[in-house]
Design a protein around this motif. Structure first.
Motif, mmCIF file in Angstrom:
data_model
loop_
_atom_site.group_PDB
_atom_site.id
_atom_site.type_symbol
_atom_site.label_atom_id
_atom_site.label_comp_id
_atom_site.label_asym_id
_atom_site.label_seq_id
_atom_site.Cartn_x
_atom_site.Cartn_y
_atom_site.Cartn_z
ATOM 1 N N PHE A 87 -8.436 4.421 7.046
ATOM 2 C CA PHE A 87 -7.998 3.222 6.863
ATOM 3 C C PHE A 87 -8.511 2.156 7.797
ATOM 4 O O PHE A 87 -8.685 1.028 7.212
ATOM 5 C CB PHE A 87 -6.244 3.087 7.265
ATOM 6 N N TRP A 88 -8.476 2.233 8.901
ATOM 7 C CA TRP A 88 -9.180 1.224 9.914
ATOM 8 C C TRP A 88 -10.531 0.907 9.679
ATOM 9 O O TRP A 88 -10.638 -0.515 9.622
ATOM 10 C CB TRP A 88 -8.826 1.788 11.395
ATOM 11 N N ARG A 89 -11.159 1.755 9.215
ATOM 12 C CA ARG A 89 -12.788 1.301 8.837
ATOM 13 C C ARG A 89 -12.791 0.538 7.753
ATOM 14 O O ARG A 89 -13.253 -0.767 7.781
ATOM 15 C CB ARG A 89 -13.465 2.502 8.575
ATOM 16 N N PRO A 104 0.571 -6.998 6.413
ATOM 17 C CA PRO A 104 -0.033 -6.292 7.630
ATOM 18 C C PRO A 104 -0.113 -4.918 7.616
ATOM 19 O O PRO A 104 0.817 -4.305 6.893
ATOM 20 C CB PRO A 104 0.398 -7.050 8.731
ATOM 21 N N PRO A 105 -0.967 -4.081 8.207
ATOM 22 C CA PRO A 105 -0.937 -2.648 8.206
ATOM 23 C C PRO A 105 0.676 -2.219 9.026
ATOM 24 O O PRO A 105 0.958 -2.843 9.963
ATOM 25 C CB PRO A 105 -1.854 -2.281 9.260
ATOM 26 N N GLY A 111 1.976 7.683 5.401
ATOM 27 C CA GLY A 111 0.499 7.034 5.918
ATOM 28 C C GLY A 111 0.632 5.650 6.352
ATOM 29 O O GLY A 111 1.589 5.085 6.572
ATOM 30 N N ILE A 112 -0.591 5.132 6.438
ATOM 31 C CA ILE A 112 -0.972 3.820 6.987
ATOM 32 C C ILE A 112 -1.365 3.174 5.715
ATOM 33 O O ILE A 112 -1.996 3.520 4.706
ATOM 34 C CB ILE A 112 -1.995 3.647 7.871
ATOM 35 N N VAL A 113 -0.549 1.940 5.521
ATOM 36 C CA VAL A 113 -0.651 1.247 4.242
ATOM 37 C C VAL A 113 -0.885 -0.547 4.550
ATOM 38 O O VAL A 113 -0.089 -0.831 5.624
ATOM 39 C CB VAL A 113 0.205 1.477 3.446
ATOM 40 N N ALA A 114 -1.593 -1.172 3.947
ATOM 41 C CA ALA A 114 -1.579 -2.668 3.934
ATOM 42 C C ALA A 114 -1.698 -3.154 2.460
ATOM 43 O O ALA A 114 -2.447 -2.503 1.723
ATOM 44 C CB ALA A 114 -2.590 -3.247 4.898
ATOM 45 N N ASP A 125 -2.594 -1.745 -2.765
ATOM 46 C CA ASP A 125 -2.290 -0.917 -1.396
ATOM 47 C C ASP A 125 -3.586 -0.563 -0.944
ATOM 48 O O ASP A 125 -4.323 0.280 -1.874
ATOM 49 C CB ASP A 125 -1.390 0.022 -1.687
ATOM 50 N N LEU A 126 -3.802 -0.724 0.354
ATOM 51 C CA LEU A 126 -5.172 0.335 0.803
ATOM 52 C C LEU A 126 -4.344 1.161 1.610
ATOM 53 O O LEU A 126 -3.423 0.726 2.621
ATOM 54 C CB LEU A 126 -5.857 -0.687 1.825
#
Length: 134
Positions: A87-89, A104-105, A111-114, A125-126
């Motif tokens: 995600f962060w990459r 924002p994230p 999980g992690i989403v933004a 959604d990422l």
């Protein structure tokens, strides 16, 4: 009988600007770009890099009615979900390329989403799932 989604049509304003966004900005692969002169259109397929098989059909709006849906294919809801293994990459890379994140994230149970906008305003959604995708 096994089934899967092959293509999802995304109505776009212009083929070339859409290809540039998806390939150069999001890093997708251009799978096909074939002229169909009899129909005055092109068959343009892009897909995220990786093992997935579902691709986006970039379908240029050819009527006023279709043009009204460019950027609003899901009525303001998140339309597509781009799964990543980091995600962060991808969040940092997209942010550096000018992608506008409208939410924002955040960390959720899954999980992690933004949420980001594509070049027309469709929401995506990422997401990096913490376990198996839901």
């Amino acid at each position: 009988m096994p089934q899967s989604l092959a293509h999802i049509a995304v109505v776009v304003r212009d083929y070339d600007e859409a290809i540039a966004f998806y390939v150069e900005t999001l890093g997708f692969e251009l799978i096909a770009d074939e002229h169909q002169p009899a129909q005055n259109k092109r068959w343009v397929l892009v897909k995220p890099k990786g093992a997935g098989t579902t691709s986006l059909l970039l379908a240029r709006a050819s009527t006023d009615h279709q043009s009204r849906y460019v950027g609003d294919q899901a009525g303001g809801r998140v339309f597509l979900f781009l799964q990543t293994d980091d995600f962060w990459r991808d969040f940092e890379a997209y942010s550096a390329k000018g992608i506008r994140f409208v939410r924002p994230p955040r960390t959720e149970a899954y999980g992690i989403v933004a949420v980001f906008e594509d070049l027309y305003g469709n929401l995506w959604d990422l997401i990096e799932f913490s376990g198996a995708p839901m």
